[in-house]
Motif scaffolding. Structure first.
Motif, PDB file in Angstrom:
ATOM      1  N   ASN A 247      -4.699   8.002  -2.879  1.00  8.83           N
ATOM      2  CA  ASN A 247      -4.122   9.084  -2.089  1.00  8.83           C
ATOM      3  C   ASN A 247      -3.744  10.207  -3.053  1.00  8.83           C
ATOM      4  N   ILE A 248      -3.320  11.297  -2.515  1.00 12.45           N
ATOM      5  CA  ILE A 248      -3.148  12.502  -3.339  1.00 12.45           C
ATOM      6  C   ILE A 248      -1.797  12.536  -4.090  1.00 12.45           C
ATOM      7  N   LEU A 249      -0.830  11.701  -3.662  1.00  4.86           N
ATOM      8  CA  LEU A 249       0.531  11.858  -4.192  1.00  4.86           C
ATOM      9  C   LEU A 249       0.680  11.648  -5.701  1.00  4.86           C
ATOM     10  N   PRO A 250       0.011  10.637  -6.316  1.00  2.00           N
ATOM     11  CA  PRO A 250       0.173  10.512  -7.777  1.00  2.00           C
ATOM     12  C   PRO A 250      -0.224  11.795  -8.518  1.00  2.00           C
ATOM     13  N   PHE A 251      -1.168  12.536  -7.946  1.00  2.00           N
ATOM     14  CA  PHE A 251      -1.663  13.752  -8.605  1.00  2.00           C
ATOM     15  C   PHE A 251      -0.726  14.937  -8.376  1.00  2.00           C
ATOM     16  N   ILE A 252      -0.230  15.076  -7.134  1.00  2.00           N
ATOM     17  CA  ILE A 252       0.549  16.296  -6.853  1.00  2.00           C
ATOM     18  C   ILE A 252       2.052  16.100  -7.041  1.00  2.00           C
ATOM     19  N   LEU A 253       2.523  14.841  -7.079  1.00  2.00           N
ATOM     20  CA  LEU A 253       3.965  14.647  -7.296  1.00  2.00           C
ATOM     21  C   LEU A 253       4.285  14.157  -8.705  1.00  2.00           C
ATOM     22  N   ARG A 254       3.274  13.557  -9.382  1.00  2.00           N
ATOM     23  CA  ARG A 254       3.549  13.056 -10.742  1.00  2.00           C
ATOM     24  C   ARG A 254       2.643  13.695 -11.801  1.00  2.00           C
ATOM     25  N   GLY A 255       1.755  14.576 -11.381  1.00  3.12           N
ATOM     26  CA  GLY A 255       0.893  15.271 -12.355  1.00  3.12           C
ATOM     27  C   GLY A 255      -0.042  14.337 -13.111  1.00  3.12           C
ATOM     28  N   ILE A 256      -0.420  13.233 -12.468  1.00  9.69           N
ATOM     29  CA  ILE A 256      -1.294  12.245 -13.123  1.00  9.69           C
ATOM     30  C   ILE A 256      -2.705  12.818 -13.283  1.00  9.69           C
TER      31      ILE A 256
ATOM     32  N   ASN B 244       0.802  -1.237   0.000  1.00 14.34           N
ATOM     33  CA  ASN B 244       0.000   0.000   0.000  1.00 14.34           C
ATOM     34  C   ASN B 244       0.830   1.279   0.000  1.00 14.34           C
ATOM     35  N   LYS B 245       2.026   1.247  -0.631  1.00  7.30           N
ATOM     36  CA  LYS B 245       2.822   2.480  -0.693  1.00  7.30           C
ATOM     37  C   LYS B 245       2.064   3.515  -1.529  1.00  7.30           C
ATOM     38  N   PRO B 246       2.137   4.790  -1.164  1.00  7.61           N
ATOM     39  CA  PRO B 246       1.374   5.810  -1.903  1.00  7.61           C
ATOM     40  C   PRO B 246       1.867   6.005  -3.334  1.00  7.61           C
ATOM     41  N   LEU B 247       3.144   5.676  -3.583  1.00  6.08           N
ATOM     42  CA  LEU B 247       3.687   5.713  -4.941  1.00  6.08           C
ATOM     43  C   LEU B 247       4.521   4.453  -5.155  1.00  6.08           C
TER      44      LEU B 247
ATOM     45  N   ALA C  62      -9.443  -2.551  -6.296  1.00  2.00           N
ATOM     46  CA  ALA C  62      -8.028  -2.596  -5.889  1.00  2.00           C
ATOM     47  C   ALA C  62      -7.089  -2.460  -7.085  1.00  2.00           C
ATOM     48  N   LEU C  63      -7.512  -2.971  -8.253  1.00  2.00           N
ATOM     49  CA  LEU C  63      -6.641  -2.901  -9.429  1.00  2.00           C
ATOM     50  C   LEU C  63      -6.450  -1.451  -9.879  1.00  2.00           C
ATOM     51  N   ALA C  64      -7.554  -0.712  -9.983  1.00  2.00           N
ATOM     52  CA  ALA C  64      -7.453   0.697 -10.396  1.00  2.00           C
ATOM     53  C   ALA C  64      -6.685   1.504  -9.349  1.00  2.00           C
ATOM     54  N   THR C  65      -6.945   1.202  -8.086  1.00  2.00           N
ATOM     55  CA  THR C  65      -6.255   1.903  -6.997  1.00  2.00           C
ATOM     56  C   THR C  65      -4.749   1.723  -7.123  1.00  2.00           C
ATOM     57  N   SER C  66      -4.332   0.480  -7.375  1.00  2.00           N
ATOM     58  CA  SER C  66      -2.896   0.174  -7.470  1.00  2.00           C
ATOM     59  C   SER C  66      -2.268   0.792  -8.717  1.00  2.00           C
ATOM     60  N   LEU C  67      -3.002   0.733  -9.819  1.00  2.00           N
ATOM     61  CA  LEU C  67      -2.454   1.268 -11.064  1.00  2.00           C
ATOM     62  C   LEU C  67      -2.152   2.762 -10.964  1.00  2.00           C
ATOM     63  N   LEU C  68      -3.009   3.491 -10.241  1.00  2.00           N
ATOM     64  CA  LEU C  68      -2.788   4.938 -10.115  1.00  2.00           C
ATOM     65  C   LEU C  68      -1.414   5.262  -9.536  1.00  2.00           C
ATOM     66  N   THR C  69      -0.916   4.379  -8.685  1.00  2.00           N
ATOM     67  CA  THR C  69       0.390   4.634  -8.045  1.00  2.00           C
ATOM     68  C   THR C  69       1.554   4.225  -8.952  1.00  2.00           C
ATOM     69  N   GLN C  70       1.237   3.623 -10.111  1.00  2.00           N
ATOM     70  CA  GLN C  70       2.296   3.099 -10.995  1.00  2.00           C
ATOM     71  C   GLN C  70       2.360   3.817 -12.336  1.00  2.00           C
ATOM     72  N   ILE C  71       1.620   4.935 -12.465  1.00  2.00           N
ATOM     73  CA  ILE C  71       1.609   5.681 -13.732  1.00  2.00           C
ATOM     74  C   ILE C  71       2.794   6.653 -13.754  1.00  2.00           C
TER      75      ILE C  71
END
Ligand SMILES: NC(=O)c1ccc[n+]([C@@H]2O[C@H](COP(=O)([O-])OP(=O)(O)OC[C@H]3O[C@@H](n4cnc5c(N)ncnc54)[C@H](OP(=O)(O)O)[C@@H]3O)[C@@H](O)[C@H]2O)c1
Length: 235
Positions: free
Chosen positions: A161-170, A114-117, A132-141
């Motif tokens: 969680n918010i990190l894929p959006f604010i740290l990777r611009g997903i 469950n790491k945020p990224l 769970a699949l979509a949740t996990s994929l978001l952290t791997q984009i």
């Protein structure tokens, strides 16, 4: 089952004329699943997906209606790095024949920690499974990538969680085929009609009305493959 009829009376605003040489049967083979797959691809292209970079594109629920159509349409558009995510490992040959370059199991994507990224593995994702699949994929984009979401085959949860959006611009893009504006539908159908050579490689099962209930069970239990069309004639 009231929709399964030879003739139906509908509001004219719900109807789109057949595009560019498509037959009525072609239009049912494509169906809502194909239209939704085409909308998903359009949304990712608007978010920057471009075949000139040959991005890595993951497709979930790969053996289902939206999944198979998305792979065939991506291939028709010239994308070569298509990762099919499927729980059916015996369907690799079929998915490769549609255009998938690699086949991955959902178990290899869903991380227990469950790491945020997580490591950046995919540039774009077409998701029709959710949970769970979509949740996990978001952290791997990868940085600047995007994911379109159209379905909830495995559930409606998205515990992200918010990190894929604010740290990777997903970007996370919702797809709705139902209320999509009528005036834009013809263009999507035109693009689909140009890909029929690729779409015809998808396994298509003709179902008679009396076996429809059995087929609906298989869809519910995730054992369905490709597209089903209901034969109303000669019952
Ligand atoms: N937003 C819209 O406008 C729109 C339009 C059309 C469809 N949808 C939605 O998109 C989703 C996919 O539609 P579809 O026509 O492709 O459906 P489908 O033909 O039944 O395929 C769904 C696929 O999802 C995978 N899956 C994973 N977990 C599952 C589970 N617990 N139960 C069932 N399937 C599971 C399976 O693929 P693998 O075995 O290969 O993993 C299955 O073949 C559905 O939720 C549907 O309601 C939305």
């Amino acid at each position: 089952m009231c929709g399964y009829a030879q003739y139906a009376r509908l509001q004219s605003s719900w109807i789109t004329p057949l595009s560019n040489g498509l037959s009525l049967k072609d239009s049912m083979i494509v169906g809502t699943a194909g239209f939704t797959a085409a909308l998903s691809i359009q949304s990712l292209q608007q978010a920057g997906m471009n075949k000139s970079n040959q991005p890595t594109i993951a497709v979930t629920g790969a053996t289902g209606g939206v999944g198979t159509m998305a792979i065939a349409l991506l291939k028709a558009k010239g994308y070569d790095n298509i990762i099919a995510i499927t729980s059916k490992d015996n369907q690799s040959p079929m998915l490769k024949s549609l255009g998938a370059s690699d086949i991955v199991s959902p178990q290899d994507i869903i991380k227990d920690d469950n790491k945020p990224l997580q490591s950046q593995c995919f540039d774009y994702v077409i998701d029709c499974v959710g949970g769970a699949l979509a949740t996990s994929l978001l952290t791997q984009i990868s940085y600047g990538g995007a994911m379109s979401v159209c379905g909830n085959a495995s559930g409606i949860a998205l515990n992200t969680n918010i990190l894929p959006f604010i740290l990777r611009g997903i970007r996370l893009i919702g797809i709705d085929s139902v209320a999509y504006p009528n005036e834009k539908r013809l263009r999507i159908w035109y693009e689909i009609s140009n890909a029929m050579e690729f779409i015809r490689k998808i396994p298509i099962t003709e179902v008679r009305l009396e076996t429809l209930a059995h087929k609906l069970d298989s869809i519910q239990h995730a054992t369905n493959i490709g597209r089903n069309i209901v034969s109303i004639n000669n019952q």
